[in-house]
Motif scaffolding. Structure first.
Motif, mmCIF file in Angstrom:
data_model
loop_
_atom_site.group_PDB
_atom_site.id
_atom_site.type_symbol
_atom_site.label_atom_id
_atom_site.label_comp_id
_atom_site.label_asym_id
_atom_site.label_seq_id
_atom_site.Cartn_x
_atom_site.Cartn_y
_atom_site.Cartn_z
ATOM 1 N N ALA A 89 0.873 -1.080 -0.153
ATOM 2 C CA ALA A 89 -0.118 0.121 0.102
ATOM 3 C C ALA A 89 1.015 1.385 -0.064
ATOM 4 O O ALA A 89 0.697 2.235 -0.842
ATOM 5 N N ARG B 183 -11.156 1.103 -3.023
ATOM 6 C CA ARG B 183 -9.910 0.683 -3.586
ATOM 7 C C ARG B 183 -10.007 -0.530 -4.423
ATOM 8 O O ARG B 183 -8.906 -0.976 -4.809
ATOM 9 N N LYS C 291 2.334 1.792 -3.417
ATOM 10 C CA LYS C 291 1.517 1.617 -4.516
ATOM 11 C C LYS C 291 1.644 0.463 -5.430
ATOM 12 O O LYS C 291 1.453 0.799 -6.908
ATOM 13 N N ASN D 147 -5.748 1.650 2.320
ATOM 14 C CA ASN D 147 -5.139 2.224 1.165
ATOM 15 C C ASN D 147 -4.639 1.241 0.081
ATOM 16 O O ASN D 147 -4.017 1.770 -1.023
ATOM 17 N N LEU D 148 -4.788 -0.085 0.329
ATOM 18 C CA LEU D 148 -4.431 -1.132 -0.726
ATOM 19 C C LEU D 148 -4.898 -1.229 -1.897
ATOM 20 O O LEU D 148 -6.419 -1.249 -1.604
#
Ligand code: ZN
Length: 349
Positions: free
Chosen positions: A129, A191, A132, A169-170
């Motif tokens: 995460a 996400r 990115k 956030n993954l």
């Protein structure tokens, strides 16, 4: 109904190209039509390091030759306890590794090195995460007490939902979504996106099972009910950006499809685009076909759509289409989608 459309050259966000003679026999089908191809790492042994990914990428490009200048394999590495985080970060920064693929151990072809529970890899996923690096998930429970047709829903609820809560956030792709539960999961998580195969759009479990079990339609996750198929069709034909084409084209020799134990996998690289176009045409949603095949996945992974174009024309095709391919080792592979392909011609512009 006759019609002609032009779309940016599509991307295939999930494909198995195998290796050796099989790679040589199948890669052209993908390379002639698609720009990017997200390459699955489940060779034996798996592609688990940057070096192996780089070598495999070069074998793929060599096998593809130079007749498809736009074609680019995007490499993934296999998630296991052997994955080295520093190597992954280096490979990603060097542009060699694009994503990590998670297989539950034993869920499908060459998945023995996979994980027992996705939550065991939280530490790795937090790093991903931060860096990115997207996680691509084969979302299927391997618990033998759960019915085969309920395994995607069980995995999503028991493993992937807690993971998405813990590492919000993954960036996650639910690969080859096969149920309404999978569709709902992609819609409910910001996400998360879903790749969708031609065969899960076109077939249901009755096609697989009746009048007798059809090994040519056997894949993992299993092709599910008609209600599930309809949920997937309505999601992708809505143009929703969370859904994009990942063919999961996965060739097996007929000797292994029709043997004692049918291998899971459907080879659709030859006619998969026609199968999908036929679905969009029948639903009267052809205007969203390019979103699904050429735009949504690129946007999700941070690319512009291709500048190059393909033209698809719906018309009766008079030539007899091949139903199998042969490798130089004498293996045969059945081509999925010949009926649909008989109504379409696909050509570069
Ligand atoms: Zn696959």
């Amino acid at each position: 109904m006759d019609l002609t459309i032009r779309i940016p050259r599509p991307d295939d966000w999930h494909v198995h190209l195998r290796d050796g003679a099989m790679l040589e026999a199948v890669v052209g089908y993908t390379a002639r039509r698609f720009r990017y191809a997200m390459i699955m790492p489940n060779l034996n042994p798996p592609i688990a390091t940057t070096e192996l990914a780089d070598q495999y990428r070069q074998r793929i490009l060599r096998a593809a030759g130079n007749q498809s200048p736009e074609f680019q394999p995007l490499m993934t590495v296999y998630c296991s306890t052997n994955l080295d985080q520093d190597d992954l970060i280096r490979g990603h920064e060097a542009g060699i590794v694009k994503a990590v693929k998670y297989y539950p151990a034993g869920a499908t072809t060459n998945s023995d090195h996979g994980g027992d529970n996705i939550l065991n890899f939280i530490d790795l996923f937090e790093t991903m995460a931060d860096q990115k690096i997207p996680l691509l998930v084969h979302a299927e429970s391997t618990n033998p007490e759960i019915d085969l047709f309920d395994r995607e829903a069980a995995f999503l609820e028991q493993e992937l939902h807690p993971l998405c809560e813990q590492v919000p956030n993954l960036q996650v792709t639910v690969e080859h979504v096969s149920t309404s539960a999978g569709v709902d999961f992609a819609l409910a998580h910001q996400r998360v996106a879903a790749s969708v195969t031609p065969h899960h759009l076109a077939k249901n479990s009755s096609d697989l099972m009746a009048p007798e079990f059809d090994p040519d339609l056997f894949c993992k996750p299993i092709i599910n009910s008609e209600a599930d198929r309809q949920a997937i069709v309505s999601a992708v034909t809505s143009g929703n950006p969370s859904f994009f084409l990942g063919t999961d084209s996965a060739p097996h020799p007929t000797s292994e499809k029709y043997g004692e134990e049918a291998k899971a996998g459907i080879f659709n690289a030859a006619y998969g685009l026609e199968v999908v176009a036929e679905i969009f045409a029948k639903e009267n949603k052809i205007k969203y076909f390019s979103s699904f095949a050429s735009k949504n996945g690129a946007a999700f992974y941070g690319y512009e759509p291709s500048q190059d174009e393909l033209q698809l024309t719906r018309e009766q095709v008079d030539v007899e289409l091949a139903s199998t391919l042969s490798t130089r080792d004498g293996d045969k592979v059945v081509l999925f989608g010949r009926d649909e392909a008989s109504h379409w011609t696909v050509s570069p512009i």
